[in-house]
Design an enzyme around this catalytic site. Sequence first.
Site, mmCIF file in Angstrom:
data_model
loop_
_atom_site.group_PDB
_atom_site.id
_atom_site.type_symbol
_atom_site.label_atom_id
_atom_site.label_comp_id
_atom_site.label_asym_id
_atom_site.label_seq_id
_atom_site.Cartn_x
_atom_site.Cartn_y
_atom_site.Cartn_z
ATOM 1 C CB SER A 46 -0.869 0.007 1.263
ATOM 2 O OG SER A 46 -1.582 1.221 1.387
ATOM 3 C CE1 TYR A 105 -3.511 -1.691 5.768
ATOM 4 C CE2 TYR A 105 -3.595 0.545 4.915
ATOM 5 C CZ TYR A 105 -3.664 -0.818 4.704
ATOM 6 O OH TYR A 105 -3.881 -1.319 3.436
HETATM 7 N N1 LIG Z 1 -8.805 -0.851 -0.666
HETATM 8 C C1 LIG Z 1 -7.755 -0.031 -0.565
HETATM 9 O O1 LIG Z 1 -7.911 1.205 -0.559
HETATM 10 C C2 LIG Z 1 -6.356 -0.601 -0.514
HETATM 11 C C3 LIG Z 1 -5.307 0.271 -0.848
HETATM 12 C C4 LIG Z 1 -4.000 -0.215 -0.793
HETATM 13 C C5 LIG Z 1 -3.753 -1.514 -0.408
HETATM 14 N N2 LIG Z 1 -4.801 -2.344 -0.068
HETATM 15 C C6 LIG Z 1 -4.481 -3.715 0.329
HETATM 16 O O2 LIG Z 1 -5.028 -4.563 -0.656
HETATM 17 C C7 LIG Z 1 -5.360 -5.815 -0.076
HETATM 18 C C8 LIG Z 1 -6.780 -6.169 -0.436
HETATM 19 O O3 LIG Z 1 -7.618 -5.114 -0.068
HETATM 20 P P1 LIG Z 1 -9.147 -5.032 -0.525
HETATM 21 O O4 LIG Z 1 -9.462 -3.588 -0.677
HETATM 22 O O5 LIG Z 1 -9.403 -5.962 -1.640
HETATM 23 O O6 LIG Z 1 -9.833 -5.509 0.841
HETATM 24 P P2 LIG Z 1 -11.015 -6.521 1.150
HETATM 25 O O7 LIG Z 1 -12.073 -6.434 0.107
HETATM 26 O O8 LIG Z 1 -11.377 -6.247 2.565
HETATM 27 O O9 LIG Z 1 -10.307 -7.951 1.028
HETATM 28 C C9 LIG Z 1 -9.453 -8.454 2.018
HETATM 29 C C10 LIG Z 1 -9.242 -9.929 1.733
HETATM 30 O O10 LIG Z 1 -8.305 -10.456 2.662
HETATM 31 C C11 LIG Z 1 -8.842 -11.642 3.206
HETATM 32 N N3 LIG Z 1 -8.337 -11.823 4.554
HETATM 33 C C12 LIG Z 1 -8.361 -10.923 5.561
HETATM 34 N N4 LIG Z 1 -7.848 -11.449 6.674
HETATM 35 C C13 LIG Z 1 -7.505 -12.726 6.371
HETATM 36 C C14 LIG Z 1 -6.948 -13.793 7.102
HETATM 37 N N5 LIG Z 1 -6.638 -13.672 8.407
HETATM 38 N N6 LIG Z 1 -6.728 -14.969 6.473
HETATM 39 C C15 LIG Z 1 -7.047 -15.106 5.177
HETATM 40 N N7 LIG Z 1 -7.571 -14.145 4.429
HETATM 41 C C16 LIG Z 1 -7.809 -12.968 5.023
HETATM 42 C C17 LIG Z 1 -10.344 -11.451 3.181
HETATM 43 O O11 LIG Z 1 -11.035 -12.691 3.141
HETATM 44 P P3 LIG Z 1 -11.826 -13.367 4.353
HETATM 45 O O12 LIG Z 1 -12.436 -12.258 5.164
HETATM 46 O O13 LIG Z 1 -12.838 -14.236 3.649
HETATM 47 O O14 LIG Z 1 -10.787 -14.144 5.066
HETATM 48 C C18 LIG Z 1 -10.526 -10.736 1.851
HETATM 49 O O15 LIG Z 1 -10.582 -11.685 0.806
HETATM 50 C C19 LIG Z 1 -5.077 -5.686 1.422
HETATM 51 O O16 LIG Z 1 -3.803 -6.231 1.684
HETATM 52 C C20 LIG Z 1 -5.060 -4.175 1.641
HETATM 53 O O17 LIG Z 1 -4.252 -3.846 2.742
HETATM 54 C C21 LIG Z 1 -6.104 -1.910 -0.131
#
Ligand SMILES: NC(=O)c1ccc[n+]([C@@H]2O[C@H](COP(=O)([O-])OP(=O)(O)OC[C@H]3O[C@@H](n4cnc5c(N)ncnc54)[C@H](OP(=O)(O)O)[C@@H]3O)[C@@H](O)[C@H]2O)c1
Length: 256
Positions: free
Chosen positions: A137, A150
């Site tokens: 990120s 974070y």
């Molecule tokens: N959205 C943003 O603005 C943004 C920006 C920069 C970086 N990111 C990064 O991008 C990644 C994905 O983000 P997203 O926006 O797609 O978020 P999201 O929709 O909340 O997806 C998060 C995913 O991680 C899985 N997860 C969470 N905890 C877990 C665990 N303990 N074991 C296994 N799986 C787990 C969740 O699945 P389950 O709940 O089914 O386990 C879900 O599939 C993250 O690493 C986040 O930090 C996001």
Amino acid sequence: MTRRAVVTGASSGIGRASVVALRERGWEVVGVARRADRLEELAFETGCEVFAADLTVAADVDALAAFTGSAPLHALVHVAGGARGVDRVEDGDSDDWLRMYEMNALSAQRLVKALLPQLRRTSRAESTHVDTLFLTSTAAQTAYPGGAGYNAAKAAESMVPQALRHELVGEPIRVIEIAPGMVRTEEFSLVRLGDAAAADAVYEGVDAPLTADDVADVIVYSLSAPGHVNLDLVTMRPVAQAAQHLVHRGPLAPRS
Ligand SMILES: NC(=O)c1ccc[n+]([C@@H]2O[C@H](COP(=O)([O-])OP(=O)(O)OC[C@H]3O[C@@H](n4cnc5c(N)ncnc54)[C@H](OP(=O)(O)O)[C@@H]3O)[C@@H](O)[C@H]2O)c1
């Protein structure tokens, strides 16, 4: 030859979009997350394999490795992770901080430890390059008020690919880091803030946040580039976000 990837975070957002995009381009994919019902839907929709695992639990990661080890493995795509809360440092809940470290940083280390032997085995057997990719990120690069827990977890995760690239030099193993800014996914801000109105407010008036598909496109590109090309770090943001804390709300328009 068909390539096969493990994609974590497959039950929603960027991970899910990455599974769909990789399947459309002919990859075999093992989608990983905790919610088995969502994974089953994804398997039905895309024909991917799925494995339900909590990546903060070592035994689950070992079980995942036992599952994926039955066939060649060409890529680890670690997308799972997320944020908890927006507390200032003085108010921070150490349980939230620990959870974020486990979800984002420790899971990355555990996955490398468990799956690197399979990636090496595939590379040797097929005389091909293999890939590791980490979705960090812009929060790993710049602190902001209420972000420290974070920021620290994502910065720690970012050190995994940075050190790993040094450790693996001389092997045909790419180590890629993709660092997005604001991405509007259905759950990220909801999980972080705990209610839908607060989550919607994050994106209010922004023209336009990145989408999960935008990030999945970059993931697919970085895995599809010629095998000698390593995208060390791709930082990507919406045009409306000049920096972590500098977001324009309102239509984008040239100044007269
Ligand atoms: N959205 C943003 O603005 C943004 C920006 C920069 C970086 N990111 C990064 O991008 C990644 C994905 O983000 P997203 O926006 O797609 O978020 P999201 O929709 O909340 O997806 C998060 C995913 O991680 C899985 N997860 C969470 N905890 C877990 C665990 N303990 N074991 C296994 N799986 C787990 C969740 O699945 P389950 O709940 O089914 O386990 C879900 O599939 C993250 O690493 C986040 O930090 C996001």
